[in-house]
Enzyme design. Structure first.
Site, PDB file in Angstrom:
ATOM      1  N   SER A  65      63.605 -28.861 -28.677  1.00 21.58           N
ATOM      2  CA  SER A  65      64.058 -29.947 -27.814  1.00 21.58           C
ATOM      3  C   SER A  65      65.486 -30.341 -28.142  1.00 21.58           C
ATOM      4  O   SER A  65      65.932 -30.231 -29.297  1.00 21.58           O
ATOM      5  CB  SER A  65      63.136 -31.142 -28.054  1.00 21.58           C
ATOM      6  OG  SER A  65      63.667 -32.288 -27.462  1.00 21.58           O
TER       7      SER A  65
ATOM      8  N   TYR B 256      59.676 -37.772 -33.366  1.00 18.35           N
ATOM      9  CA  TYR B 256      59.411 -36.627 -32.484  1.00 18.35           C
ATOM     10  C   TYR B 256      60.471 -35.532 -32.688  1.00 18.35           C
ATOM     11  O   TYR B 256      60.154 -34.368 -32.952  1.00 18.35           O
ATOM     12  CB  TYR B 256      59.381 -37.081 -31.018  1.00 18.35           C
ATOM     13  CG  TYR B 256      59.459 -35.934 -30.056  1.00 18.35           C
ATOM     14  CD1 TYR B 256      58.394 -35.042 -29.929  1.00 18.35           C
ATOM     15  CD2 TYR B 256      60.617 -35.690 -29.300  1.00 18.35           C
ATOM     16  CE1 TYR B 256      58.481 -33.953 -29.070  1.00 18.35           C
ATOM     17  CE2 TYR B 256      60.705 -34.611 -28.450  1.00 18.35           C
ATOM     18  CZ  TYR B 256      59.636 -33.746 -28.332  1.00 18.35           C
ATOM     19  OH  TYR B 256      59.723 -32.665 -27.512  1.00 18.35           O
TER      20      TYR B 256
ATOM     21  N   LYS C 161      60.314 -31.516 -34.463  1.00 19.29           N
ATOM     22  CA  LYS C 161      60.793 -30.273 -33.834  1.00 19.29           C
ATOM     23  C   LYS C 161      61.812 -29.584 -34.747  1.00 19.29           C
ATOM     24  O   LYS C 161      61.813 -28.361 -34.881  1.00 19.29           O
ATOM     25  CB  LYS C 161      61.423 -30.584 -32.471  1.00 19.29           C
ATOM     26  CG  LYS C 161      60.413 -31.055 -31.427  1.00 19.29           C
ATOM     27  CD  LYS C 161      59.591 -29.892 -30.914  1.00 19.29           C
ATOM     28  CE  LYS C 161      58.503 -30.309 -29.966  1.00 19.29           C
ATOM     29  NZ  LYS C 161      57.659 -29.204 -29.510  1.00 19.29           N
TER      30      LYS C 161
END
Ligand code: UDP
Length: 329
Positions: free
Chosen positions: A115, A139, A143
């Site tokens: 991402s 988050y 990643k």
């Protein structure tokens, strides 16, 4: 055969359709926590959790898996701030399980849904793959951790990877067989379209005082089928012996929240009621990516460069869902 971990979700289901159209055999592995059984229309399906290594091993024993595309993740930024433990467990530890089972079975090619959230606040726009990676929420950190694990797994076990750093995935399968269906829905385009269908009374615009041309946040919207096509190009790149690397996937054009709403009004022919609201924590003013590397090395080209075309496909999907709901009611 390609294992699609998380193939019952938004991005994985579109990739599954295109892989099958291109003649690949696929097996979807999904716990259906956020995914939808209705989206597994192509290839095989295994109900399983990445936390369940025995079920994963069984899947690798049953099917002749040659590569893995990994889409399973919790992906709500706000939730990741409130419940980081769940995010680290699901996004990092469960990915480690998948990688370990790949090592056990000698599977060497891995395509990872990463991402632009791994970059954090942009220092330079458009962002390239060399932009510093300094994520600002759990988050994005999960990643980035997986990206780092992958480098070590390449060195130690020879698993080669392509990390695909998405900007804003948008739109739907033009045949409306699959589309965007999150519960809860938090993404701008489906929410705006649900105002147009009458399912929601209004759309809140999070922040109108950003340092952008119209004061609202600017994002780079990339069509879901263009993302799916890039996954297949990355798979072929690895199969041809390409080295492990990361690619940005975006259009290179930014659109503001207001522009998205105006475009949706044009596409739907409905007026969309807007309520101006406070900024959403963690939203940078502008996120626009340069995908020149993917264009050059993967020979990939987004086909949907026009926001209106992207929103048209999302609208077709939203209308078909609304029709289905009416039929069920
Ligand atoms: N946004 C908004 N209202 C909403 C949902 C999103 O104004 O109800 C804004 C959000 O602040 C961001 C942009 O729309 O600037 C895209 O948000 P989305 O959640 O779709 O994707 P994200 O950029 O968070 O990945």
């Amino acid at each position: 055969m390609i294992l699609i971990a998380g193939g019952a979700g938004y991005i994985g289901s579109h990739a599954n359709k295109i892989l099958n159209q291109k003649g690949y055999e696929t097996v979807v592995y999904d716990n259906l926590f956020y995914g939808h059984r209705e989206f597994c229309k192509w290839g095989r399906f295994v109900l399983g959790d990445l936390a369940d290594k025995e079920q994963l091993r069984l899947c690798f024993k049953t099917y002749p898996i040659e590569a893995v595309m990994h889409y399973c993740a919790f992906c709500y930024v706000g939730e990741s701030v409130d419940h980081p433990a769940e995010y680290y467990r699901n996004n990092v530890i469960n990915t480690l399980n998948l990688l370990e089972v790949m090592v056990e079975h000698g599977v060497k090619n891995f395509i990872f849904s990463s991402s632009c959230a791994t970059y954090g606040n942009p220092i330079e726009i458009p962002m390239t793959e060399n932009h510093p990676q300094s994520p600002i929420n759990p988050y994005g950190k999960t990643k980035l951790m997986v990206e780092q694990i992958l480098k070590d797994f390449d060195r130690a076990y020879g698993i080669r990877h392509a990390c695909l750093r998405y900007f804003n995935a948008a739109g739907a399968d033009p045949d409306a067989e699959v589309g965007e269906w999150h519960e809860p829905e938090t993404h701008l385009i489906p929410l705006v379209l649900q105002v147009a269908t009458g399912q929601r009374p209004h759309i809140q615009v999070f922040g109108t005082d950003y340092d952008t041309p119209d004061g609202t946040c600017v994002r780079d919207y990339i069509h879901i089928n263009d993302l799916a096509a890039a996954h297949i190009a990355a798979l072929e790149y690895l199969k041809d012996g390409g080295v492990s690397t990361a690619f940005n996937l975006g259009n290179g054009n930014g659109f503001s929240v207001k522009e998205v709403i105006q475009t949706a009004e044009r596409v739907t022919g409905k007026s969309i009621k807007v309520i101006e609201a406070a900024r959403r924590p963690g939203d940078p003013p502008t996120l626009v990516g340069s995908a020149d590397k993917a264009r050059k090395i993967l020979n990939w080209q987004p086909r949907y460069t026009n926001l209106e075309e992207i929103i048209k496909t999302a609208w077709r999907w939203e209308m078909s869902r609304t029709e289905t709901r009416k039929t069920i009611d």
